[in-house]
Write a protein that holds these residues in place. Structure first.
Motif, PDB file in Angstrom:
ATOM      1  N   ALA A  74      36.941  49.426  34.551  1.00 33.27           N
ATOM      2  CA  ALA A  74      37.514  48.460  33.597  1.00 33.27           C
ATOM      3  C   ALA A  74      37.948  49.189  32.328  1.00 33.27           C
ATOM      4  CB  ALA A  74      36.499  47.375  33.268  1.00 33.27           C
ATOM      5  N   ALA A 190      38.126  41.508  31.560  1.00 29.34           N
ATOM      6  CA  ALA A 190      37.397  41.840  32.779  1.00 29.34           C
ATOM      7  C   ALA A 190      35.905  41.754  32.492  1.00 29.34           C
ATOM      8  CB  ALA A 190      37.757  43.246  33.251  1.00 29.34           C
ATOM      9  N   SER A 211      37.993  39.678  37.253  1.00 24.82           N
ATOM     10  CA  SER A 211      39.077  39.511  36.286  1.00 24.82           C
ATOM     11  C   SER A 211      40.040  38.422  36.744  1.00 24.82           C
ATOM     12  CB  SER A 211      39.837  40.832  36.111  1.00 24.82           C
ATOM     13  OG  SER A 211      40.852  40.688  35.146  1.00 24.82           O
TER      14      SER A 211
END
Ligand SMILES: *Cc1c(COP(=O)(O)O)cnc(C)c1O
Length: 394
Positions: A74, A190, A211
């Motif tokens: 992420a 996310a 996400s």
């Protein structure tokens, strides 16, 4: 907390958060093996991703080998790299900060709210404003839903949007929790979940990236499989990682997900027993056991903070319970106090330091029996009520 000890074999020792495995998980493993999919991909992985995304209410999910891997990917997708900064809650497990370090970005730590140890939004905004004023690019703010209590995202989302900084939610401890009707794991660009052996549900080891941004998930999926290009031979234009979850472990995860509500209910029940037992004492609980209202917690670990009138030190209490075969631990040691991050920048207010000095987490696993919880309560009451006996001899 419980990362090594809690995964130990069966004994009459009481662990803080032991994996709760039943016939359902055993059957799921058998099903996965018999299907022939013994690989880090397959139908169990696909179904597990869909089921968790559906449960949390996000568009997509990527099953990975750990929660740390989910945070790492992420951060890469948000642009973390040398020369940038990521502001991150100081009161957390090292994995949150380590993921920042992997990218080469600078972790900047932010202290907690006194009430629950979650990140202090005003201090977070101060940190970002200071970094921006110095010309530093802040690629993400990483919040951590501490021991299962969701952060104040109403305030956080507004302040971060104003400053143009994306939110990354470390929801490793908070699957099943919610705030104002919105599920933990659904906030920000996310979020990361962990299915480590001691978490609210487990795949023995694993994690997930969640996400609503399907492009972000697709890029992360590509990076998680050694960044292999979609051609007939092995072609690579970037450095990738080997971060996928095995099909067999995903099968365990699906069985656990089917039992998640039941396991949360049991942890809540255990928290209520502690609350009843310590109600007259100088002990504060870090969260609630409420089933309605703003904050619904998964009660992953029950955390308490000892008041000044409890004179036996947390370390002595941990040692005394360990002798009685019970695993109790101090709350996370804040990252800004960790030797490995001694040179990192931190915006502090003393709250996380106090929680570390006076806080304990109690055995909270859903497999604990009532008589085991009774054993823990009796041992703790002895410690709370017999103040100076063994301090005098130290
Ligand atoms: C457990 C945990 C992680 C890491 O998850 P792993 O699956 O063990 O890599 C990250 N952040 C927090 C806050 C955690 O508690």
């Amino acid at each position: 907390m419980g990362d090594t000890e809690s995964e130990g074999p069966m004994s009459d020792r009481i662990f803080m958060s032991k994996a709760h495995i039943t016939d359902a998980e055993e059957e799921a493993v058998r099903r996965a093996i018999r299907s022939g999919w013994v690989a880090p991909l397959g139908p169990e992985v696909d179904a597990f991703e869909l089921e968790v995304a559906d449960r949390v209410g996000v568009k997509g999910a990527l099953a990975l080998s750990s929660g740390t891997a989910a945070l790492h990917l992420a951060l890469l997708e948000l642009g973390a790299r040398p020369g940038t900064a990521v502001v991150v809650s100081s009161m957390t497990f090292a994995a949150s900060a380590n993921a920042v370090a992997y990218t080469g970005a600078e972790p900047v730590f932010v202290d907690s709210q006194k009430t629950d140890g979650n990140i202090d939004p005003e201090l977070l905004f101060d940190a970002i404003d200071t970094l921006h004023a110095e010309g530093t690019e802040v690629v993400a703010a990483m919040t951590v839903d501490l021991i299962g209590r969701t952060c104040d995202y109403n305030t956080l989302e507004a302040g971060l949007a104003e400053r143009g900084v994306p939110l990354l939610e470390d929801a490793a401890e908070s699957l099943g929790s919610s705030i104002a009707g919105r599920a933990a794991g659904s906030f920000g660009r996310a979020a990361a979940l962990s299915f480590n052996g001691n978490k609210i549900m487990t795949t023995s080891g694993g994690g997930m990236l969640l996400s609503n941004d399907e492009q972000l998930l697709e890029r992360a999926r590509y990076l998680s499989t050694q960044a292999r290009q979609p051609v007939a031979w092995y072609e690579h234009t970037e450095i990738g990682y080997n971060y996928r979850l095995s099909n067999i472990l995903a099968a365990i995860g699906r069985a656990q997900l089917g039992r998640l509500d039941e396991m949360i209910a049991r942890r809540r029940d255990i928290r209520k027993q502690y609350m009843r037992a310590f109600s007259g004492l100088d002990v504060r609980f870090l969260g609630t056991a409420d089933t309605e209202g703003e904050q619904i917690e998964n009660c992953w670990l029950t955390g308490i903070v000892l008041g000044d009138s409890i004179t036996r030190s947390p370390d002595d209490i941990v040692a005394s319970l360990s002798e009685a075969g019970i695993e109790v631990r101090r709350l996370w040691k804040p990252m800004h106090l960790q030797p490995v991050f001694a040179n990192a920048r931190a915006f502090t207010n003393g709250a996380s330091e106090h929680l570390f000095a006076r806080g304990l987490t109690l055995p909270s696993g859903s497999a604990l029996t009532d008589s085991e919880v009774e054993r823990v309560i009796t041992a703790l009451l002895n410690n709370f009520e017999s103040p100076l006996s063994d301090q005098a001899t130290r």
